[in-house]
Design a protein around this motif. Structure first.
Motif, PDB file in Angstrom:
ATOM      1  N   GLY A 171     -25.762  32.852   3.538  1.00 33.17           N
ATOM      2  CA  GLY A 171     -25.890  33.867   2.498  1.00 33.17           C
ATOM      3  C   GLY A 171     -27.356  34.127   2.234  1.00 33.17           C
ATOM      4  N   PHE A 172     -27.646  34.965   1.262  1.00 33.90           N
ATOM      5  CA  PHE A 172     -29.038  35.275   0.930  1.00 33.90           C
ATOM      6  C   PHE A 172     -29.578  34.292  -0.102  1.00 33.90           C
ATOM      7  CE2 PHE A 172     -28.234  39.537   2.719  1.00 33.90           C
ATOM      8  CZ  PHE A 172     -29.374  39.649   3.509  1.00 33.90           C
ATOM      9  N   TRP A 173     -30.691  33.649   0.261  1.00 33.97           N
ATOM     10  CA  TRP A 173     -31.459  32.843  -0.679  1.00 33.97           C
ATOM     11  C   TRP A 173     -32.592  33.733  -1.186  1.00 33.97           C
ATOM     12  CZ3 TRP A 173     -29.517  28.194  -1.978  1.00 33.97           C
ATOM     13  CH2 TRP A 173     -28.549  27.658  -1.125  1.00 33.97           C
ATOM     14  N   TRP A 223     -26.585  41.138  12.073  1.00 33.34           N
ATOM     15  CA  TRP A 223     -25.607  41.914  12.847  1.00 33.34           C
ATOM     16  C   TRP A 223     -24.213  41.317  12.713  1.00 33.34           C
ATOM     17  CZ3 TRP A 223     -22.392  41.213  17.154  1.00 33.34           C
ATOM     18  CH2 TRP A 223     -21.942  42.389  17.781  1.00 33.34           C
ATOM     19  N   ALA A 224     -24.142  39.990  12.712  1.00 29.86           N
ATOM     20  CA  ALA A 224     -22.841  39.320  12.591  1.00 29.86           C
ATOM     21  C   ALA A 224     -22.192  39.618  11.246  1.00 29.86           C
ATOM     22  CB  ALA A 224     -23.012  37.814  12.768  1.00 29.86           C
ATOM     23  N   TYR A 225     -22.962  39.504  10.175  1.00 32.53           N
ATOM     24  CA  TYR A 225     -22.388  39.751   8.850  1.00 32.53           C
ATOM     25  C   TYR A 225     -22.030  41.221   8.664  1.00 32.53           C
ATOM     26  CZ  TYR A 225     -21.940  35.998   5.387  1.00 32.53           C
ATOM     27  OH  TYR A 225     -21.488  34.934   4.629  1.00 32.53           O
ATOM     28  N   LEU A 226     -22.876  42.118   9.143  1.00 33.94           N
ATOM     29  CA  LEU A 226     -22.556  43.545   9.044  1.00 33.94           C
ATOM     30  C   LEU A 226     -21.293  43.863   9.838  1.00 33.94           C
ATOM     31  CD1 LEU A 226     -26.153  45.022   9.285  1.00 33.94           C
ATOM     32  CD2 LEU A 226     -24.562  45.380   7.377  1.00 33.94           C
ATOM     33  N   SER A 227     -21.160  43.259  11.011  1.00 30.66           N
ATOM     34  CA  SER A 227     -19.943  43.446  11.809  1.00 30.66           C
ATOM     35  C   SER A 227     -18.725  42.942  11.051  1.00 30.66           C
ATOM     36  CB  SER A 227     -20.070  42.710  13.147  1.00 30.66           C
ATOM     37  OG  SER A 227     -21.103  43.261  13.942  1.00 30.66           O
ATOM     38  N   MET A 228     -18.856  41.788  10.405  1.00 30.32           N
ATOM     39  CA  MET A 228     -17.754  41.241   9.611  1.00 30.32           C
ATOM     40  C   MET A 228     -17.378  42.148   8.457  1.00 30.32           C
ATOM     41  SD  MET A 228     -18.440  37.189   9.075  1.00 30.32           S
ATOM     42  CE  MET A 228     -17.262  37.168   7.732  1.00 30.32           C
ATOM     43  N   ARG A 229     -18.391  42.626   7.745  1.00 32.19           N
ATOM     44  CA  ARG A 229     -18.120  43.460   6.575  1.00 32.19           C
ATOM     45  C   ARG A 229     -17.477  44.794   6.985  1.00 32.19           C
ATOM     46  NH1 ARG A 229     -18.400  39.310   4.186  1.00 32.19           N
ATOM     47  NH2 ARG A 229     -19.945  38.739   2.601  1.00 32.19           N
ATOM     48  N   ILE A 230     -17.836  45.310   8.158  1.00 38.45           N
ATOM     49  CA  ILE A 230     -17.307  46.606   8.589  1.00 38.45           C
ATOM     50  C   ILE A 230     -15.975  46.449   9.327  1.00 38.45           C
ATOM     51  CG2 ILE A 230     -17.751  48.639  10.010  1.00 38.45           C
ATOM     52  CD1 ILE A 230     -20.780  48.089   9.520  1.00 38.45           C
ATOM     53  N   ILE A 332     -16.538  34.814   4.594  1.00 31.95           N
ATOM     54  CA  ILE A 332     -17.796  34.111   4.838  1.00 31.95           C
ATOM     55  C   ILE A 332     -18.051  33.884   6.322  1.00 31.95           C
ATOM     56  CG2 ILE A 332     -17.751  32.954   2.598  1.00 31.95           C
ATOM     57  CD1 ILE A 332     -16.910  30.383   4.113  1.00 31.95           C
ATOM     58  N   PHE A 333     -19.331  33.743   6.624  1.00 36.61           N
ATOM     59  CA  PHE A 333     -19.828  33.484   7.969  1.00 36.61           C
ATOM     60  C   PHE A 333     -20.555  32.148   7.903  1.00 36.61           C
ATOM     61  CE2 PHE A 333     -23.556  33.975  10.884  1.00 36.61           C
ATOM     62  CZ  PHE A 333     -22.876  34.118  12.083  1.00 36.61           C
ATOM     63  N   GLY A 334     -20.147  31.185   8.706  1.00 38.91           N
ATOM     64  CA  GLY A 334     -20.797  29.893   8.614  1.00 38.91           C
ATOM     65  C   GLY A 334     -20.251  28.899   9.615  1.00 38.91           C
TER      66      GLY A 334
END
Length: 444
Positions: A171-173, A223-230, A332-334
């Protein structure tokens, strides 16, 4: 030793277990291992006993730094005290040495009784080779004591092949003081708001994002998180199954990342920056030189190790939602770490893992070894407010995606890292990223 591995070696046990998975797995053809290294492991179905007649369970792990380096043997001795007919033989290996040896052992068909796994593509290859025990029946009585997301990396075709011991999320820190200075009152919940936050930070003369462009994997996260969100978690799975990432959702992910890059949000020299060096990504955050980084739960420790750390000014927020996307803000991505059991290993191997992941034992791992909990009733042992936020995100997750450079075959993960790095550098288009990843995926 590469810079990233120096960070693993120098930081705490939390970093050792969580960070070490970042380096991509070596291929079998690149590894040579002598017969002495192979002979330590058992053939499928065999059981070893020592001179006292005790069943020997060989346990390979990568906890090579304190405090976990001491906690792991303590847990083994605690089990032995309750099971005097069993001896746990620990083999501790540094991350890269472990990967090299495991690659060779997999090729030979001989694995340790219990061994570290990150799940995903490599574990699936071992399963396909008939080398891994299906733990589903053994875990059935106590699987519901674990956080559901912690099991996801090790579940294939409805079966569970490893017991997790740690789980976290990317996530974003962010630096609360720098956000306040820029007039940003709350963390952004949407991608549009995120881009607006970047613009406000830039207008205030603040570097919005720290990025280790040299090491590539930190850029892959975007890119991974954007792909997940879309595309959503189901869309990610379908693309992986079809070996086709050329769909509109993945191109859009690249377009959104390109939109971010066009704002020039990263620190000066980001393309050549490492992650954990004194001039790298973590140090930029830890010294208050950048407002955000997209990173896993180990970030606070590495920020303090590479820089000074920003203490109470450090906060955490989930990767924003994308308008019209199929993914949820709570997906979540992790990843984390787990232990698989070789096919035919003695029953004591599974008994030990059950002991290792009781609530009582997991609380010890959390408090003494700085490990993120996987047992629901051990979450109360977390005291760090930001790690509690990460654990909450894992506990409340509606979907889970393993790190792409672990979820997919190593060559595919490498191509994603390389292609996304090229997009950030401006040498590849979003369409080219999708095509390149697809081409490598279809070649596997």
């Amino acid at each position: 030793m590469p810079a990233f591995d120096r960070a693993v070696a120098s930081a705490s046990g939390a970093v050792s277990s969580a960070l070490s998975r970042r380096r991509l797995l070596a291929t079998a053809s690149a590894v040579g291992l002598g017969a002495a290294g192979l002979s330590a492991c058992s053939d499928s179905g065999s059981t070893t006993t020592d001179s006292q007649g005790r069943t020997v369970v060989e346990w390979w792990h990568i906890q090579t730094t304190e405090p976990s380096q001491s906690v792991w043997p303590e847990r083994a001795k605690a089990f032995e005290a309750e099971h005097p007919d069993v001896r746990i033989k620990l083999v501790s290996l540094e991350n890269d040495a472990y990967k090299s040896k495991m690659t060779a052992l997999t090729s030979s068909g001989k694995l340790p009784d219990i061994y570290h796994t990150w799940g995903g593509g490599v574990l699936e290859q071992q399963i396909d080779a008939g080398l891994v025990e299906d733990l589903t029946p053994s875990m059935q009585p106590w699987a519901d004591t674990l956080m559901p997301a912690s099991l996801k990396p090790y579940q294939i075709d409805g079966k569970t092949y490893a017991v997790p011991f740690e789980i976290g999320a990317v996530g974003f820190w962010y630096n609360k003081a720098l956000f306040a200075k820029a007039g940003v009152k709350a963390p952004p919940a949407t991608w549009a708001d995120y881009l607006d936050t970047v613009k406000k930070l830039k207008s205030a003369g603040i570097t919005p994002i720290a990025l280790a462009g040299k090491e590539k994997w930190p850029g892959m996260y975007y890119w991974a998180y954007l792909s997940m969100r879309i595309a959503g978690v189901d869309g990610m799975r379908k693309a992986a199954d079809a070996k086709d990432f050329t769909g509109d959702d993945f191109v859009k992910a690249g377009e959104h990342l390109k939109e971010l890059v066009s704002l020039r949000p990263f620190q000066k020299g980001h393309l050549g920056a490492a992650y954990s060096t004194p001039t790298g990504e973590a140090a930029a955050m830890g010294n208050g030189k950048a407002a955000m980084e997209l990173m896993g739960q180990w970030a606070p420790v590495v920020q303090a190790d590479a820089g000074k750390g920003i203490g109470k000014d450090l906060g955490f927020f989930a990767f924003p939602a994308v308008a019209g996307g199929k993914g949820a803000l709570t997906d979540i991505f992790g990843g984390g770490g787990g232990y698989a059991v070789r096919k035919g290993a003695p029953k004591a191997a599974v008994d030990f893992l059950k002991f290792f992941m009781t609530a009582e034992s997991d609380r010890i791992l959390v408090t003494k070894a700085s490990i993120m909990p996987v047992v629901k009733d051990a979450r109360s042992a977390l005291t760090d407010r930001n790690l509690k936020l990460v654990s909450d995100a894992v506990d409340e997750a509606t979907g889970f995606q393993l790190y792409l450079d672990q979820a997919y075959p190593p060559a595919v993960g490498q191509e994603i890292n390389d292609s996304v790095a090229a997009l950030i550098a401006g040498s590849k288009s979003p369409e080219q990223v999708s095509r390149s990843v697809t081409q490598v995926a279809k070649s596997q």
